[in-house]
Structure formats: C-alpha cells, structure tokens
Design a protein around this motif. Structure first.
Motif, PDB file in Angstrom:
ATOM      1  N   ASP A   1       0.833  -1.189   0.000  1.00 29.61           N
ATOM      2  CA  ASP A   1       0.000   0.000   0.000  1.00 29.61           C
ATOM      3  C   ASP A   1       0.879   1.253   0.000  1.00 29.61           C
ATOM      4  O   ASP A   1       2.070   1.209   0.300  1.00 29.61           O
ATOM      5  N   LEU A   2       0.253   2.356  -0.325  1.00 24.53           N
ATOM      6  CA  LEU A   2       1.018   3.580  -0.576  1.00 24.53           C
ATOM      7  C   LEU A   2       1.506   4.225   0.707  1.00 24.53           C
ATOM      8  O   LEU A   2       2.509   4.919   0.716  1.00 24.53           O
ATOM      9  N   GLY A   3       0.784   4.000   1.809  1.00 26.19           N
ATOM     10  CA  GLY A   3       1.158   4.687   3.038  1.00 26.19           C
ATOM     11  C   GLY A   3       0.890   6.167   2.885  1.00 26.19           C
ATOM     12  O   GLY A   3      -0.077   6.576   2.254  1.00 26.19           O
TER      13      GLY A   3
ATOM     14  N   ASN B   1       9.839   2.406   3.599  1.00 23.49           N
ATOM     15  CA  ASN B   1       9.003   3.580   3.802  1.00 23.49           C
ATOM     16  C   ASN B   1       9.478   4.282   5.065  1.00 23.49           C
ATOM     17  O   ASN B   1       9.395   3.734   6.158  1.00 23.49           O
ATOM     18  N   ALA B   2       9.986   5.469   4.916  1.00 22.31           N
ATOM     19  CA  ALA B   2      10.589   6.169   6.061  1.00 22.31           C
ATOM     20  C   ALA B   2       9.597   7.100   6.733  1.00 22.31           C
ATOM     21  O   ALA B   2       9.976   8.022   7.417  1.00 22.31           O
TER      22      ALA B   2
ATOM     23  N   ILE C   1      10.731   8.060   1.438  1.00 23.82           N
ATOM     24  CA  ILE C   1      11.296   6.737   1.177  1.00 23.82           C
ATOM     25  C   ILE C   1      12.785   6.830   1.459  1.00 23.82           C
ATOM     26  O   ILE C   1      13.407   7.855   1.181  1.00 23.82           O
ATOM     27  N   ALA C   2      13.338   5.793   2.038  1.00 28.62           N
ATOM     28  CA  ALA C   2      14.773   5.754   2.258  1.00 28.62           C
ATOM     29  C   ALA C   2      15.299   4.468   1.657  1.00 28.62           C
ATOM     30  O   ALA C   2      14.570   3.483   1.544  1.00 28.62           O
TER      31      ALA C   2
ATOM     32  N   ALA D   1       8.249  -2.153   4.689  1.00 21.23           N
ATOM     33  CA  ALA D   1       7.500  -1.290   5.599  1.00 21.23           C
ATOM     34  C   ALA D   1       8.432  -0.499   6.500  1.00 21.23           C
ATOM     35  O   ALA D   1       8.138   0.629   6.873  1.00 21.23           O
ATOM     36  N   ASN D   2       9.550  -1.076   6.868  1.00 16.15           N
ATOM     37  CA  ASN D   2      10.473  -0.339   7.725  1.00 16.15           C
ATOM     38  C   ASN D   2      11.898  -0.802   7.468  1.00 16.15           C
ATOM     39  O   ASN D   2      12.134  -1.769   6.742  1.00 16.15           O
TER      40      ASN D   2
END
Lengths: 205, 560
Positions: free
Chosen positions: B172-174, B226-227, B254-255, B278-279
């Motif tokens: 998902d886009l977050g 996803n940061a 984003i990282a 996700a992380n």
C-alpha cells in the motif's frame, strides 16, 4: 484697404534667416550671407517626404512597446495605447487623457493638417485660406508637446530603478516615437505658409 | 540694393534645379520605410509557434500578461484565454518564441506555477507578488503538436534532470505522495515521481527518481523502505527515536540503503524494480526466500497471541503467525487453538545451507523428512510470553529432550509441529503443586502441639522464678561476706609485708647471719682442704684460722 503688394511686385525677396529684404534674384543675403529664395526651395517634396517618413515610423511607434515596467520580478512591456488603457482602467482618467492627447491625438492631427495644407496648396485651392494659415500656426505651436511622452519615459526610466522591487526601462518604441515627433516638426518647418496665399496669384518659385 | 550689378546667372540656376528633380529628401521616407519593413520582417521571422494549452482553471492567468517560462527564461506569452466549448476547462493560447520549437513536442508539459505550501516545503512564493506564470518542460519525442493538456501541479522531475527512475512495489502507498523525498543516509537524493495501482490491483507501483550523481548509490541489492513517521524503540540501551527528517514525520518519504553485506555491488540500471519494505529493519533483513507453512495445535488459552506474532527457532526469528483458529475436539471435549504460521528457512543462514546440502534438496519431501528428524529429536512448539507487562505471546520452536514421543506423519500438509505447554503455564502448574502441598500440611495439629509446649515452658519458668531464685540470693550474700573476709586478710598481709615492718628487718638480720655462717663454712672448708690432718690433729699454731682476716661483718658496719 486694397490687396497688399507682393514682394516680387516690388522686386524684393525676404531672407529666410534674418528677414532682410533683398533684391529679387539675389543669391545671398547681403547681411547674413544665407541663401535667398523667393519661397522655401523644393518645399512640397521635402515636406511630403518628411511627413510620409514620420507617418511610416508612427506605425512601429505605436505597435512596439515604449516602456518596460517590472514590479517584483514580473515585467510587462507597454505600448502607448496599452499604457493609456491601463491608466484609464486604474481610474487615472486624467493622466490617461493627457497621454492620449499628447501621444495619439497631436501626432494624428499634425499628419492630417500637414497633409491637408500640402494638398490644398498643390491644388492652388482658395478655400479657407485664413483658417488654413491659422491651422498651420497651431501645428507649429503644438508640435513639440508631443515630446511629452518621450520626456515621461526618460524621466521615469531614470527615476524608477529599485532593482528587485520595480524597474522601468525604455523600449525601442519610444525611439520611433521621438523620431516621428522630430520628423513632423521638421515637416512643419519646411512648409512655407506663403504658399497658401500664392493661390491668389501666379505661381511663385 | 541699388548698385548690385546685373549678373547673368539665372540660367545656371535653372539647370541646377533640373538636375535634382528627385530631391534627396525622399531618402528620409525611404529609410523610414526600410526600417519599418525590417521590423515587420523581423517580427514575422521571430514569431514562434502558437499552441493551445488547456487548464482546469484560469486562476491567475491573464492574456498578454502571463508569461511562459522555462528555467525562469521567458519563452512565450499567453495571448488569449477562453473557455472550452463544453465549459469544462479553459484553453490558453500561447505565442511561443521562435527558439521555443522544442516545446511543441508531443510530450512537452505545461503547468501553472502558483504559490504552493505543502508538508514538504513551500514553492512559488515569488508568484505571490509577481503573478502566476506557466512553467514549461520540453519533451523528447520527435512528433509535434499544438494542443496540450496542462498539468495541475508542477512535475517533480523535468526532462532535463539527469538521474535514474526506479519502480518500487509495495502493498500500500502509506503516506507517500508525488514529490515525497527519497533519502539515502538521510540525505535527500530524489523524489517520488508518480504512483499507480499495479495492473492486478493488488499493490502499488511507485516510481521514484534519483538525481545524478547520487543515482549510482542505488545498486542492484539496494533495499528501499518507507521512512514515514517516527520509529520509537525501547531497547536494552534505552529509548531510541528514529526518523529520517522532520518532514517525513508529517508527510512521509522513502529511504534506501544497501545491506551491510552485499556480495556483488553493481549500480542498478534505469527502471530496475525493487520491493518497498515497511520499515528499515525488514528492509535490511536478509532475503527470506520461500516461505513454508506450518501448523501447531495448542490445548491452552492463547490470550496475548495475535497474527504477526514472531516465530522463533532457538531465539532466531524465522517467521510469523498468520492465522489463529479455535477448533473443537470431539474426543477430549476441549477447544484446541490451531495456529498457522509461515517460516522462512533461509533466515537460518548457514544452517539452512548445510541442511539443504545434507538433505539434497529443498522440496516438500525433504522438508518433511527433515522435520520428522527434528521432531524425533524433540522439536516442540511452545507459546511463550514475550512481554510480561502486556502478556504478548510468541511461538518458540525449541528442542526439548524430555518431551514425550509423538508420532509424526510426514505426509500431512501443512506440516504439524507438536506442542508443549507454555513456559508460563508450566510455572503455573508448579506453583499450583506447591500450593497444594502447603495446603495439605497439618497446620492445626502443629499449632496445638506448639501451644502445649509453650504452656509447659511457662510452668517451668514459674518454678524457676519461685524457688531457685531466692536460694540463689542467700548464697550470693554469703559469698559477698566471704569475699570481705578475704579482703581483710589481704590487707593484713599487705601491712605485714610493708617495707618498714619489723618482720622485714628481722628477715634481713637473719639473712646476714646466714651469710656469715656460710662464710665461716667456706673458711673452714678451705682450711680443711689445705690441712686435712687438722681434723685429727687439730689446728697448728701458724695455720690457725686466726690468720684469716674476716671482712667486716654487716653488724659492725651498722654500728659504725
């Protein structure tokens, strides 16, 4: 009073420069040594040429921008007419009217009057000679008032120079406009108003 | 005036004027005409293409005022703004400069630059004062056109930018958005260019653009995550708050980074596809490989267990719980919980490789065989408490040598791993047993006995108090009298032994006498040793003891 005498009837002709009454047929004014003619030489051709040149240049003077104004980095070019419209829209109808008269009406009037004078003189028309003569004086009088626009642009461009805040710069149109004014003034100068009255008599050279 | 000589010059004057029938003055209008003509030609030549761009709204646009800019250089002006026929949008007619032909390419883009204030920053502030302008970006296609559809927001990346585009897949886009920053080691190196649902609608494809020269840090092995937001972790070293930048807290980003150990780092090619995790933790974990599904049946309450709870093998996280179902066991009449979990054998690392080598493959059959061996060795699943405060449970797979043997059927699918009661349950059982034992103790009897003994003790004490103590008092009195007598005796003795006492003087005298006696005894023995015959004959005259001159006795000294 009867008809006044003509200079040639008296065998005289006036110097253009100093007004000395020379002998008819003299080459030079004995007083100021300028050339002496009965009438301004080649008057029709010169006046027509200057008038036509002025009219041609009047077109770019009106279509090209005369002034570039920039407030906070957004610059716009203004032609004479757009400036008038802008002033009118902003509510300064008086200034708009002044610029309109000085920059649009006066040059147009000059073209019209000079053209009219030239045509009527060439046709040796006897129509309204006194009024035509008055018109000529009027043209000579208002001629340099058209320089108002040039002066305004020059002044504003010199004064409003606040770098980032606002800048006013002259554009090429104002040069054309200035040339137009000069040319029409020259045309008025080369025109010999005595030609208006020459319709009454034989052609005078 | 009068004496002017008549000169025959008029003839020459006539000739002069005839020669210049066409006056030079006509050069002035000719020059003016030429200037005008040159301007017409110039303006005709400098007229660029005319294009029409449609926008949703003409807000801020002004005919003959609004400029079209590329890299802040004016390349054209809006000459007309009008509504479209169906009034759904406005179309702005733009006169471009002659040099602006590239902007008529079919994929050129136009957008209105207005002041924008977003979470990521503020842009176009200068247009607040100067009025809006139209931004342009020249396309690359060969084909040209003169009608364009304007963008409503500036494109994050213009064609001129050098860098690379990459595609990220995620579920998902977050909180990402077009223009969201892309960070590499907390330095912004790019941004999100676009996003769209994947073709099957089961994910999101995010296109990012990484600016040159930092695009070379995107390698084939890079991990993206996803940061967005703040990562707060309470670890053994205290509270740790982790975030990329302030704007990502609000807006997301984003990282990416390469894993600590990447065997063959190569710069990724343009349009390489990556997965967006996700992380950071998930992203930098080694690849999981093929998941295996396992099942466990617990006979206990699994309060605190939830989907996504970790599955640990000897303390290493190898998977997660994916399902929890309650079943009804007809025979025993209780409700076992069936936990489904996926495990990723590759997370075991070297052990996994070695096991695969040993079993000769990774297929289902080999896995089942391996599982059978493990289970025969005592592999059991256990629901353990991961956090005493919240009571969250996790599944621990561990070898329990004492576990009762279980029959394992390798053909069942999914593989079912036998379970043992959880550690906390065991502790509970033991506590229960102890409490039972304690409750079985004859506390009443012990109390009674204790009571009797105490009463006995009390009586004894009373006796001691009543009889023994008075006798003791008398004895003590006598003892003190005796001691007084002793003291008196000692005093007498003291007096006797005093320095100036007569007893001492007598003793001294006695000692003197004794000395004298001893002396005379010596004289005697001397004499006898020289004259042993004197014992029989008696003393001769000369050898009479009288020749011996005794020293002055102590008494005479005293008398002197």
């Amino acid at each position: 009073m009867s008809q006044p005498h003509y200079a040639r009837d008296l065998g005289l002709c006036l110097c253009h420069t100093c007004g000395y009454a020379c002998d008819d047929g003299a080459q030079e004014c004995p007083r100021c040594h300028s050339h002496v003619h009965r009438r301004k030489p080649n008057m029709y051709a010169r006046t027509w040429a200057l008038l036509i040149a002025g009219f041609i240049l009047y077109i770019p003077a009106n279509t090209l921008p005369v002034m570039y104004t920039s407030y906070f980095g957004s610059g716009t070019d203004n032609t004479i007419m757009s400036g008038v419209i802008e002033f009118w829209k902003d509510g300064s109808w008086d200034i708009a009217l002044l610029i309109f008269i000085a920059s649009i009406v006066v040059p147009c009037l000059k073209f019209f009057i000079m053209g009219l004078l030239l045509i009527t003189c060439q046709r040796r028309s006897r129509w309204a000679m006194r009024e035509r003569s008055k018109l000529y004086r009027f043209v000579e009088l208002i001629g340099y008032w058209s320089m108002l626009d040039v002066l305004v642009v020059a002044l504003v461009a010199a004064l409003v120079q606040f770098r980032a805040l606002s800048v006013v710069e002259p554009r090429i149109g104002i040069l054309f406009f200035g040339v137009v004014v000069v040319l029409t003034m020259l045309a008025a100068m080369t025109f010999d108003p005595r030609k208006i009255w020459d319709a009454e008599v034989d052609d005078v050279r | 005036m009068s004496d002017r000589p008549e000169s025959p010059t008029p003839g020459t004057a006539e000739v002069k004027s005839h020669r210049f029938r066409i006056s030079l003055i006509w050069l002035v209008p000719i020059a003016a005409g030429l200037v005008g003509l040159s301007m017409v030609v110039h303006s005709w030549l400098s007229t660029g293409p005319q294009i029409t761009v449609s926008f949703q709204t003409a807000e801020g646009l002004e005919a003959n005022r609004t400029q079209v800019k590329y890299k802040n250089v004016v390349i054209g002006t809006v000459t007309r703004i009008q509504l479209s026929d169906d009034r759904s949008h406005v179309s702005a007619t733009i006169e471009l400069d002659e040099s602006a032909y590239p902007f008529t390419r079919k994929d050129s883009r136009f957008w209105v630059v207005r002041p924008r204030i977003g979470a990521g920053g503020v842009s176009g502030i200068d247009t607040l004062l100067s009025g809006v302008f139209i931004g342009a970006d020249a396309g690359r296609e060969e084909e040209t056109t003169n009608t364009f559809e304007g963008l409503e927001a500036p494109p994050p990346v213009t064609y001129g930018d050098s860098g690379k585009r990459f595609t990220l897949h995620t579920s998902d886009l977050g909180s990402l958005y077009v223009g969201a920053p892309v960070y590499y080691r907390r330095i912004q190196v790019g941004q999100v260019v676009s996003y769209a649902l994947s073709k099957d609608g089961k994910g999101v494809d995010i296109e990012i653009f990484v600016n040159s020269p930092n695009d070379r840090f995107v390698i084939t092995d890079s991990r993206f995550w996803n940061a967005s937001g703040v990562d707060v972790a309470l670890g053994a070293d205290g509270l740790r708050v982790n975030t990329e930048s302030l704007s990502t807290i609000v807006a997301g980003g984003i990282a990416f980074r390469e894993p600590n150990w990447s065997p063959d780092p190569k710069a990724a090619n343009e349009d390489t596809e990556f997965e967006l995790f996700a992380n950071e933790q998930n992203a930098l974990a080694p690849p999981d490989g093929e998941p295996r599904y396992i099942q466990m049946r617990f006979d206990q309450s699994l309060r605190g267990m939830r989907v996504d709870a970790p599955v640990e093998f000897l303390g290493i996280n190898v998977g997660r719980v994916v399902s929890m179902n309650l079943e009804y066991d007809d025979k025993s009449g209780n409700f076992p919980t069936v936990i489904g979990a996926v495990i990723y054998p590759q997370r075991l690392g070297r052990a996994h490789e070695e096991l695969v080598n040993e079993m000769g493959g990774e297929g289902d059959e080999q896995t089942a065989k391996l599982m059978k061996r493990f289970i025969d060795n005592g592999l059991r699943a256990q629901a353990r408490t991961g956090n005493l405060l919240t009571g969250q449970l996790y599944i621990a797979l561990e070898f329990d040598a004492n576990a009762p043997k279980v029959a394992f059927n390798p053909t069942t699918k999914p593989i079912e791993i036998p379970t043992v009661a959880g550690s906390f349950d065991r502790l509970q059982e033991q506590l229960q047993a102890m409490v039972d034992k304690i409750s079985r103790l004859p506390v009443d009897e012990i109390g009674n006995n204790l009571n009797g003994s105490l009463a006995e003790l009390q009586r004894t004490m009373k006796q001691v108090n009543g009889q023994v103590l008075p006798e003791m008092q008398g004895t003590l009195k006598k003892a003190s009298e005796t001691l007084e007598q002793v003291a008196r005796t000692m005093e007498t003795a003291n007096q006797t032994l005093a320095e100036d006492s007569p007893q001492l003087q007598q003793v001294e005298t006695t000692m003197d006498e004794l000395q004298r006696t001893a002396r005379s005894m010596r004289v005697l023995t001397d004499y006898l040793s020289r004259h042993p015959e004197a014992l029989i004959r008696g003393r001769s005259g000369e050898s009479a003891p009288g020749s011996y001159d005794p020293p002055t006795p102590s008494r005479t000294i005293e008398e002197q």
